[in-house]
Design an enzyme around this catalytic site. Structure first.
Site, PDB file in Angstrom:
ATOM      1  N   CYS A 165      -1.349   2.944  -5.437  1.00  0.00           N
ATOM      2  CA  CYS A 165      -0.056   2.306  -5.691  1.00  0.00           C
ATOM      3  C   CYS A 165       0.366   2.379  -7.156  1.00  0.00           C
ATOM      4  O   CYS A 165       1.552   2.376  -7.455  1.00  0.00           O
ATOM      5  CB  CYS A 165      -0.101   0.846  -5.254  1.00  0.00           C
ATOM      6  SG  CYS A 165      -0.413   0.622  -3.488  1.00  0.00           S
ATOM      7  N   CYS A 170      -2.084   1.446   1.982  1.00  0.00           N
ATOM      8  CA  CYS A 170      -2.126   0.390   0.972  1.00  0.00           C
ATOM      9  C   CYS A 170      -0.758  -0.220   0.745  1.00  0.00           C
ATOM     10  O   CYS A 170       0.267   0.400   1.002  1.00  0.00           O
ATOM     11  CB  CYS A 170      -2.608   0.945  -0.367  1.00  0.00           C
ATOM     12  SG  CYS A 170      -4.372   1.272  -0.392  1.00  0.00           S
ATOM     13  N   CYS A 206      -6.967   4.126   1.779  1.00  0.00           N
ATOM     14  CA  CYS A 206      -6.692   2.848   1.132  1.00  0.00           C
ATOM     15  C   CYS A 206      -7.740   2.648   0.043  1.00  0.00           C
ATOM     16  O   CYS A 206      -8.589   3.507  -0.167  1.00  0.00           O
ATOM     17  CB  CYS A 206      -6.616   1.678   2.112  1.00  0.00           C
ATOM     18  SG  CYS A 206      -8.152   1.198   2.872  1.00  0.00           S
TER      19      CYS A 206
END
Length: 156
Positions: free
Chosen positions: A93, A82, A10
């Site tokens: 992302c 995430c 993440c």
């Protein structure tokens, strides 16, 4: 025979990926070698440590690491935990993809065999009282635990 290596990723490697690492190690540590890392590592969130301790899992000795830590490691499965957020620009992302994975993963983790996305809200973005924040951390911890139970129990 070596155990499959699992890496949770993440942004800050401070909450979701740390909780996932602790949960998987606690639940299936005999089957997998488990790690976590972040694209922009900071420190492990004290509320993540607290909610994990509530269920008997100590992650207080875990620490935030960057993806570079695992650049020479053969990772069997990298899992991005995430989820796009209005508050944090997530490199995973927003990164362009190639071969069904973000370019940042291909570049920094070239020996990764498989990549999946299982996004969870970032509990550290919750504003409010300490109690409201703890509720958010508990909810995300429990969601991660449910997913781990479902996904890893029969993973071959």
């Amino acid at each position: 025979m070596s155990k499959p290596k699992i890496l949770f990723i993440c942004t800050h490697n401070s909450a979701r990926s740390q909780m996932a690492e602790g949960l998987l190690r606690n639940m299936y540590g005999e089957k997998y070698e488990i790690f976590s890392a972040g694209t922009n590592p900071t420190t492990v969130n004290s509320l993540a440590i607290k909610v994990m301790a509530e269920i008997g899992i100590d992650i207080s000795m875990q620490y935030s690491k960057g993806l570079e830590t695992f650049s020479d490691t053969e990772i069997d499965l990298a899992v991005s935990v995430c989820e796009n957020s209005a508050k944090t620009l997530c490199t995973l992302c927003t990164s362009p993809t190639t071969m069904s994975r973000p370019l940042i993963v291909s570049a920094k983790l070239p020996k990764t065999k498989k990549y999946v996305v299982q996004g969870f809200e970032d509990p550290s973005e919750v504003c409010g009282t300490e109690t409201e924040k703890l509720v958010a951390f508990c909810r995300i911890r429990d969601e991660i635990k449910t997913w781990i139970t479902d996904y890893f129990a029969d993973l071959k």
